[in-house]
Design an enzyme around this catalytic site. Structure first.
Site, PDB file in Angstrom:
ATOM      1  N   CYS A  80       0.797  -1.239   0.000  1.00 47.41           N
ATOM      2  CA  CYS A  80       0.000   0.000   0.000  1.00 47.41           C
ATOM      3  C   CYS A  80       0.821   1.276   0.000  1.00 47.41           C
ATOM      4  O   CYS A  80       0.486   2.223  -0.726  1.00 47.41           O
ATOM      5  CB  CYS A  80      -0.987  -0.004   1.164  1.00 47.41           C
ATOM      6  SG  CYS A  80      -0.207   0.028   2.809  1.00 47.41           S
ATOM      7  N   HIS A 117      -1.942   1.020   6.794  1.00 47.40           N
ATOM      8  CA  HIS A 117      -2.456   1.094   5.427  1.00 47.40           C
ATOM      9  C   HIS A 117      -2.537   2.549   4.989  1.00 47.40           C
ATOM     10  O   HIS A 117      -2.737   3.450   5.817  1.00 47.40           O
ATOM     11  CB  HIS A 117      -3.839   0.435   5.345  1.00 47.40           C
ATOM     12  CG  HIS A 117      -4.389   0.361   3.960  1.00 47.40           C
ATOM     13  ND1 HIS A 117      -3.687  -0.186   2.908  1.00 47.40           N
ATOM     14  CD2 HIS A 117      -5.576   0.784   3.439  1.00 47.40           C
ATOM     15  CE1 HIS A 117      -4.417  -0.116   1.810  1.00 47.40           C
ATOM     16  NE2 HIS A 117      -5.559   0.486   2.099  1.00 47.40           N
ATOM     17  N   ASP A 133      -8.279   4.070  -2.931  1.00 44.55           N
ATOM     18  CA  ASP A 133      -7.599   2.978  -2.219  1.00 44.55           C
ATOM     19  C   ASP A 133      -6.969   2.067  -3.261  1.00 44.55           C
ATOM     20  O   ASP A 133      -7.489   1.002  -3.574  1.00 44.55           O
ATOM     21  CB  ASP A 133      -8.599   2.224  -1.348  1.00 44.55           C
ATOM     22  CG  ASP A 133      -7.937   1.243  -0.403  1.00 44.55           C
ATOM     23  OD1 ASP A 133      -6.685   1.153  -0.413  1.00 44.55           O
ATOM     24  OD2 ASP A 133      -8.647   0.558   0.348  1.00 44.55           O
TER      25      ASP A 133
END
Length: 275
Positions: A80, A117, A133
């Site tokens: 991420c 994250h 995302d």
């Protein structure tokens, strides 16, 4: 030369045409919702999620130059913080206004988890804010709109997601075979590259990090999510149906190349199969 105070995302170092070619985006990018949706979809379906450098004992570097060399030029993947920093530089280069965020990955757990994250909240003038995302490895395909109230429940090519403000934080849920699962929670506190550097160091080096214990690779597409967890290859469809198979170690390199687009040196493949 102006000193870099650390508030931006080094977009001056980004080769935008090379990135757009990498993700297969061939239009003229503009700071609007249509471009954001298309770029988000292109990114998550082109660049895989993987933690292989950490498993191989090599440092995972952030910063645009390192990320471009790995994810764009070498056509590798990342996790991420790598995905989100690269995407942030892309959005900054195009002219989007956004805030970087940090989330707690829960996957249905109720115990408090650390912030491991990375997400982006994009604000286009005159429109609701959007959650990007790109670095989780399993969607969403496109940004999700922050609802003014209630729940924003969307279906993207059969994949289901929910975004809403909970009692403590915002929550993103994903629909699976057994129903809705809370994926992660987050607040709207702004984070920066220097914060991601700190989080990234823990993720890539700590023995308590799930990314230092086993090889994990994901590739998301419109009709499937492919996950290689160690030597177990799982393919999940939008309706939740799953197919699993165990790979002989001698097939690992071929599967990484054919299913995930990740080509490794034979020596690295040997080290992965021995880990």
């Amino acid at each position: 030369m102006t000193e870099d105070l650390g508030y931006g995302w080094q977009s001056d170092l980004l080769d935008l045409p090379a990135y757009l070619k990498r993700v297969g985006y061939d239009a003229d990018p503009r700071p609007d919702a249509a471009t954001l949706r298309a770029l988000h979809r292109a990114h998550v379906t082109s660049i895989p999620f993987e933690n292989l450098e950490a498993i191989l004992g090599r440092p995972v570097e952030l910063g645009v130059e390192a990320l471009q060399a790995k994810l764009v030029d070498r056509r590798r993947g990342g996790y991420c913080f790598e995905h989100t920093e690269l995407f942030a530089a892309v959005l900054e280069k195009i002219g989007f206004e956004f805030t970087a965020l940090a989330a707690r990955v829960t996957m249905g757990a109720t115990k408090l988890r650390p912030t491991t994250h990375a997400l982006l909240r994009v604000q286009i003038p005159g429109e609701p804010a959007l959650l990007c995302d790109v670095g989780f490895g399993s969607g969403p395909l496109e940004p999700l709109e922050f609802p003014a109230e209630g729940v924003n429940e969307v279906e993207q090519d059969g994949w289901g997601f929910r975004l809403f403000e909970g009692p403590r934080a915002w929550e993103l849920h994903q629909r699976g075979a057994d129903g809705w699962v809370q994926r992660h929670t987050f607040t709207l506190n702004e984070t920066f590259h220097i914060d991601y550097e700190l989080f990234n160091y823990f993720i890539s080096t700590s023995p308590h990090s799930p990314f230092t214990t086993r090889a994990f690779t994901q590739k998301f597409s419109v009709d499937s999510l492919r996950v290689l967890d160690g030597t177990t290859l799982t393919t999940t469809r939008p309706d939740g149906h799953q197919e699993k198979r165990e790979l002989p170690s001698e097939q690992l390199g071929a599967v990484l190349a054919e299913e995930f687009g990740i080509v490794l040196d034979p020596a690295d493949i040997e080290r992965l199969t021995a880990s």
